[in-house]
Design a protein around this motif. Structure first.
Motif, short mmCIF file in Angstrom:
data_model
loop_
_atom_site.label_atom_id
_atom_site.label_comp_id
_atom_site.label_asym_id
_atom_site.label_seq_id
_atom_site.Cartn_x
_atom_site.Cartn_y
_atom_site.Cartn_z
N ALA A 134 -11.04 -11.35 -3.19
CA ALA A 134 -11.98 -12.35 -3.67
C ALA A 134 -13.41 -12.12 -3.20
N PHE A 135 -13.56 -11.32 -2.13
CA PHE A 135 -14.93 -10.99 -1.71
C PHE A 135 -14.87 -9.68 -0.95
N SER A 136 -16.03 -9.06 -0.79
CA SER A 136 -16.05 -7.75 -0.16
C SER A 136 -15.89 -7.89 1.35
N PRO A 137 -15.22 -6.93 2.01
CA PRO A 137 -14.96 -7.06 3.45
C PRO A 137 -16.23 -6.99 4.31
N THR A 138 -17.33 -6.58 3.70
CA THR A 138 -18.54 -6.42 4.50
C THR A 138 -19.33 -7.72 4.67
N VAL A 139 -19.01 -8.74 3.87
CA VAL A 139 -19.79 -9.97 3.97
C VAL A 139 -19.06 -10.98 4.86
N LEU A 145 -21.92 -20.04 3.78
CA LEU A 145 -22.88 -20.37 2.73
C LEU A 145 -24.08 -19.44 2.78
N ASN A 146 -23.82 -18.14 2.58
CA ASN A 146 -24.97 -17.25 2.49
C ASN A 146 -24.95 -16.53 1.15
N LEU A 147 -26.09 -16.04 0.74
CA LEU A 147 -26.25 -15.49 -0.60
C LEU A 147 -25.33 -14.29 -0.82
N ALA A 148 -25.23 -13.44 0.19
CA ALA A 148 -24.41 -12.23 0.06
C ALA A 148 -22.96 -12.59 -0.23
N PHE A 149 -22.43 -13.57 0.47
CA PHE A 149 -21.05 -13.98 0.29
C PHE A 149 -20.83 -14.58 -1.10
N ILE A 150 -21.73 -15.49 -1.47
CA ILE A 150 -21.56 -16.16 -2.77
C ILE A 150 -21.63 -15.17 -3.92
N SER A 151 -22.59 -14.25 -3.86
CA SER A 151 -22.70 -13.28 -4.95
C SER A 151 -21.48 -12.35 -4.96
N SER A 152 -20.97 -12.04 -3.77
CA SER A 152 -19.77 -11.20 -3.70
C SER A 152 -18.57 -11.91 -4.32
N VAL A 153 -18.46 -13.22 -4.06
CA VAL A 153 -17.37 -14.01 -4.64
C VAL A 153 -17.45 -14.00 -6.16
N ILE A 154 -18.66 -14.23 -6.68
CA ILE A 154 -18.82 -14.27 -8.14
C ILE A 154 -18.50 -12.90 -8.75
N TYR A 155 -18.99 -11.84 -8.07
CA TYR A 155 -18.76 -10.48 -8.53
C TYR A 155 -17.26 -10.17 -8.58
N HIS A 156 -16.52 -10.60 -7.57
CA HIS A 156 -15.08 -10.34 -7.54
C HIS A 156 -14.31 -11.21 -8.52
N ALA A 157 -14.87 -12.37 -8.85
CA ALA A 157 -14.15 -13.29 -9.75
C ALA A 157 -14.37 -12.94 -11.21
N THR A 158 -15.32 -12.03 -11.48
CA THR A 158 -15.68 -11.76 -12.87
C THR A 158 -14.50 -11.25 -13.70
N LEU A 159 -13.84 -10.20 -13.21
CA LEU A 159 -12.74 -9.62 -14.01
C LEU A 159 -11.58 -10.59 -14.23
N PRO A 160 -11.05 -11.19 -13.16
CA PRO A 160 -9.93 -12.12 -13.41
C PRO A 160 -10.30 -13.25 -14.37
N SER A 161 -11.51 -13.81 -14.20
CA SER A 161 -11.85 -14.93 -15.09
C SER A 161 -12.11 -14.44 -16.50
N LEU A 162 -12.62 -13.21 -16.62
CA LEU A 162 -12.89 -12.67 -17.95
C LEU A 162 -11.62 -12.60 -18.80
N SER A 163 -10.51 -12.18 -18.18
CA SER A 163 -9.26 -12.06 -18.94
C SER A 163 -8.85 -13.42 -19.49
#
Lengths: 298, 338
Positions: free
Chosen positions: B184-189, B193-211
């Motif tokens: 759900a998010f990259s191991p580096t973040v 509530l920081n921008l890096a984490f939130i954007s990583s979450v959205i980036y990881h959620a893109t494919l599953p939600s797209l289907s």
């Protein structure tokens, strides 16, 4: 005697109306027929290709051969011919889907007939039961059953059917209720037919298309559930339906290692099955239920 | 007088809801008790496997202690009563095996936000896309764009989204490495509530939600199109067109408003069903939601967690139904008379 003649006449009229069907139905029916034909011929094709060996036999060929004339899709990590495996998978998927759909439709016809026929309190109770099964999320329950109980093909189909009868029941019940009010039923009553005869000769023939729609619905539902179960490795391990083939491929890491045909082939076949069933379903609705008629772009 | 009718309506709906919930929970209880095998010995075996030790001297005392913990004491009636008491009064689903001794409800509570976030957002997005697209193709019915969109929808609307998810993983995560294939998010973040984490979450959620979005928006398109075409035949719309109102105003004020109403119930229904059909998408992407938890629990034969997830699913769907039944008369004046 004349009644039976009527019955035969009705059925032939029904079949002739199928030939006047929409393009949607024709396309869906054609795809489905091709798939079913492949599934029926599977034992003969594989017998010829594998010289009498089973397509699931481990180590029949060298492992992970690339696609060639001999092996159109190559071989997998157990040395099985992928193409032959797909045919076997298709066969089992269709057998389970059609069997489960058939049992579910049978349950639906019995419940809907009892419901429409007895009416009143019985109808109310049966209807409440149908609606509550419809709103309960059945998939987790199905998973639990499959996880804890050893199953064979029949048991699997039966379990799937338990969860896919409510929808066809609703379709068929609605139709029975509307048929009961038609004037020709009164006419039949006046002419001295008893209720069983009316049910069998007057109502059932007119119910056929709706039973067909219900059947298509039930098969779709059962196959979605079946594939979902098999995808996580549940259900009988000796019955390689397409969903189980996907599970094997994912367990092997086929996508990550670049053996895409292992995932591609079963997924494409499954998608074709779902599309064709859906088109048949919609085609039937268009033909026999003008009120539901969607203005198809086809 | 009216208020009395409303109160009666509410009471009946709530009663039916409670009865259905009770019956469904009872069915689940008796059903899971029918399963052969003994959860306690299974649990002890699980511990042996996990710590690769032999518990040679498992005494009756220990077994009884676990039986008490798992609510497996006494005959089936005693168990049933204590189960109902625990579930309905204490909201206690018992300890999990997977993550002993944490109670199941905690396990689910940790995962639920991920499921609701991913699948709820995907459901909302596909609903919005489907309604807008459906209204537009209904408005332009018979045109080329309509027939193309409608044909695609008819073909694809019944394809299960986990099949599409497989293709998306194949093409967009492996062949073209655009999106991450799992988690759900990259191991580096650092979660927070920081921008890096939130954007990583959205980036990881893109494919599953797209289907999910690609398939279920087609279903919404079909139903919205049908509703739109029905509305287009209504007199008030003819009047609006005769008045010479601008197209955009007719679309938004007259069409969209009237398609939104009936589609809201459908939205609430499918939000309730989030827990039912979408677990496979989570599993394909190893997303840390309830769906993945269910699959893990099933593979570990973790009896309590499986039961807990089923109960939560049933509770969610039935509650969503109840909320629709209670709220819908308030927003749609047409059903108020019933």
């Amino acid at each position: 005697m004349t009644q039976q003649k009527f019955f035969v006449q009705r059925i032939t009229r029904l079949l002739s109306s199928l030939s006047k069907s929409t393009l949607t139905f024709k396309i869906g029916f054609f795809i489905l027929l091709s798939l079913v034909t492949l599934a029926v011929l599977e034992p003969y094709i594989n017998n010829y290709l594998l010289r009498g060996r089973s397509s699931t036999e481990i180590g029949l060929f060298p492992k992970l051969l690339p696609p060639s004339l001999e092996h159109p899709l190559g071989t997998d990590h157990f040395g099985r011919d992928i193409f032959s495996l797909q045919l076997t998978g298709l066969r089992y998927s269709l057998i389970i889907g059609l069997l489960a759909g058939g049992i579910a439709t049978l349950i639906a016809v019995v419940i809907a007939t009892a419901s429409g026929y007895l009416g009143g309190k019985v109808d109310g109770a049966l209807n409440a039961m149908t609606n509550s099964v419809l709103v309960i999320p059945t998939l987790p329950i199905l998973l639990a059953i499959a996880a804890y109980i050893r199953m064979d093909l029949l048991m699997m189909s039966f379990t799937l059917s338990i969860f896919s009868w409510p929808w066809p029941t609703r379709v068929i019940r609605a139709q029975i209720l509307s048929l009961k009010e038609r004037p020709y039923i009164d006419l039949a009553k006046v002419s001295g037919l008893n209720s069983v005869e009316i049910m069998f000769f007057e109502i059932l023939p007119n119910l056929m298309p709706f039973i067909g729609v219900g059947f298509a619905n039930a098969v779709i539902g059962a196959m979605i559930a079946e594939t979902g179960l098999r995808l996580i490795g549940l259900g009988p391990g000796d019955i390689p339906s397409l969903g189980l083939l996907l599970f094997w491929s994912m367990g092997f890491g086929a996508i990550a290692q670049g053996y895409y045909q292992l995932v591609f082939a079963p997924a494409i076949l499954l998608i074709l099955i779902f599309i064709s069933l859906n088109l048949v379903n919609i085609g039937l609705e268009d033909m026999f239920n003008p009120r539901l008629k969607r203005i198809t772009g086809l | 007088m009216v208020s009395k009718r409303i109160i009666r309506y509410i009471i009946i709906k709530v009663l039916v809801y409670l009865i259905t919930l009770f019956v469904a929970f009872s069915i689940v209880f008796f059903f899971l008790r029918l399963i052969p095998g003994d959860p306690v010995s299974r649990f002890i075996r699980l511990i042996e496997q996990r710590y690769s030790i032999q518990l040679a001297q498992v005494t009756q005392e220990i077994i009884n202690e676990y039986k008490r913990k798992f609510g497996l004491e006494g005959d089936i009636v005693t168990q049933y009563v204590s189960y109902l008491k625990r579930v309905f009064l204490e909201f206690d689903l018992g300890p999990s095996f997977l993550n002993f001794p944490n109670p199941v409800q905690d396990l689910i509570a940790w995962r639920l936000p991920w499921s609701i976030g991913l699948l709820g957002a995907a459901t909302l997005i596909s609903w919005a896309i489907g309604i807008i697209a459906g209204t537009l193709v209904g408005w332009k019915r018979g045109s080329k764009i309509d027939s193309i969109m409608f044909t695609i929808s008819l073909c694809m609307s019944q394809v299960p989204f986990y099949l599409l998810a497989l293709f998306l993983v194949m093409f967009l995560a492996y062949i073209f490495t655009i999106f991450p294939p799992r988690w759900a998010f990259s191991p580096t973040v650092t979660p927070g509530l920081n921008l890096a984490f939130i954007s990583s979450v959205i980036y990881h959620a893109t494919l599953p939600s797209l289907s999910l979005i690609l398939i279920s928006s087609l279903g919404w398109l079909i139903s919205t199109r049908a509703i739109t075409i029905t509305i287009l035949g209504e007199d008030y719309l003819l009047f609006a067109q005769a008045k010479g109102l601008r197209k955009i105003r007719i679309l938004s004020r007259y069409l969209l408003r009237n398609t939104l109403l009936p589609q809201t119930t459908g939205l609430a229904m499918s939000l309730g069903f989030i827990v039912n059909g979408f677990y496979l998408v989570e599993w394909i992407f190893s997303y840390p939601g309830v769906g993945t938890l269910l699959v893990q629990a099933i593979n570990a034969l973790d009896y309590n967690t499986v039961q807990g997830v089923i109960l939560i699913s049933i509770f969610t769907v039935l509650t969503a139904n109840l909320i629709i039944d209670l709220v819908y008369p308030l927003i749609d004046p047409r059903v108020r008379g019933e």
